[in-house]
Design an enzyme around this catalytic site. Sequence first.
Site, PDB file in Angstrom:
ATOM      1  N   ASP A   1      33.236  40.889  49.008  1.00 17.00           N
ATOM      2  CA  ASP A   1      34.406  40.039  49.235  1.00 17.00           C
ATOM      3  C   ASP A   1      35.450  40.247  48.144  1.00 17.00           C
ATOM      4  O   ASP A   1      35.135  40.616  47.000  1.00 17.00           O
ATOM      5  CB  ASP A   1      34.019  38.568  49.329  1.00 17.00           C
ATOM      6  CG  ASP A   1      33.367  38.024  48.064  1.00 17.00           C
ATOM      7  OD1 ASP A   1      32.502  38.724  47.498  1.00 17.00           O
ATOM      8  OD2 ASP A   1      33.713  36.909  47.647  1.00 17.00           O
TER       9      ASP A   1
ATOM     10  N   GLU B   1      30.977  36.009  46.331  1.00 16.33           N
ATOM     11  CA  GLU B   1      31.096  35.956  44.867  1.00 16.33           C
ATOM     12  C   GLU B   1      32.426  35.384  44.410  1.00 16.33           C
ATOM     13  O   GLU B   1      32.496  34.687  43.387  1.00 16.33           O
ATOM     14  CB  GLU B   1      30.891  37.358  44.284  1.00 16.33           C
ATOM     15  CG  GLU B   1      30.543  37.376  42.810  1.00 16.33           C
ATOM     16  CD  GLU B   1      31.753  37.402  41.885  1.00 16.33           C
ATOM     17  OE1 GLU B   1      31.572  37.251  40.669  1.00 16.33           O
ATOM     18  OE2 GLU B   1      32.887  37.568  42.389  1.00 16.33           O
TER      19      GLU B   1
END
Length: 372
Positions: free
Chosen positions: A70, A133
């Site tokens: 991400d 994250e």
Amino acid sequence: MEALEVLKKLVTYPTITPKECGIYEYIESLLKDFTPLKFTKNDVCNLFLYKEFKGKSQDKIHLCFAGHIDVVPSGEGWESDPFTPTQKDGYLYGRGTQDMKGGISAFLCALREFCDKEQNFNGILSVLLTSDEEGEAIFGTKAMLEVLREKNLLPDFAIVAEPTSVKRFGDMIKIGRRGSINGILKIYGKQGHVAYPSKCINPIELISPILSKIAGYDMDSGSDKFEPSKIVVTDIRGGMQVVNVTPNDLTLMFNIRNSPQTSLEILKAHFKEILGEIPHTLELKQSSKPFLTNKESKVVMKVSQSIQKVLGIEPILSTSGGTSDAKYFAEFGIEVVECGVCNDTIHAINERVKITEIAELKRVFSEVLKSF
């Protein structure tokens, strides 16, 4: 398989937290001989790929390469489309090139090359990826590790390919991180007219004598690996922005990036001692815990030695910077180190990575695999 070409492909997936956008299907295609294990929690997709090699059972080890697919939102003002990889003047531009699809492309290619050459590994090689994250980071790596513990698949060692270098690739790796504690302190008084201070209880006056024990206060003296754990005040407010009324209460917000020398319990005891009978409430939340991997750990030594062999430089073993998912590996008793490209444009407009760094990182990871 060239790491640069893999990185270009990874950048085309607009995986803004927690979107996965089909990137895992592409990654699985690169490691077809690895067994996939997927776990989704609260719309966060996590992928674990592993391959077990034959070897002496009593000596088997499990080495995991980890990272997050991400990325943060691109923002406005890019010179090129943030999700169209653009090569210019020795750099590759695109969101996530440094943080951290560059690192992921390097270890995917290193693993693919290692397996294609039929090199043996005494144990398990694996990849752990998350799409969480950059967000709350509670449904990603940590949740996946809980699943792996249930399946008896927890790694012994982990390398997180976060961008850790400063001036050139390989000059710094991370063997630990400070934790983060957020605090909200509220002091209660009694509102009143400034002309009659005896009828008021001014919370500003209550906190003033002890403010030096809060704002900028070092909870410990630090160490050779960690800076002192300093209380950093981020906001103080009270009153109604008038000059003739004392405030009824005062709110102070702070953060402390703590080393293992200062725990949440120690911080609670500190505030209990300095506040005494002052009417107050205190909220403390540990958003991440500190950790430190022994510099003599096999994973630290192998990464450091591989950088020295490939690049001819000795990396600094650092604990600087913010938090990362490496903390979760440490919580599960896994010896972990972070190693990656430079981080000078992470989260920025026109994020870019030096192309030579991607090739060098892949070579370092290949050396780690051969020597582990």
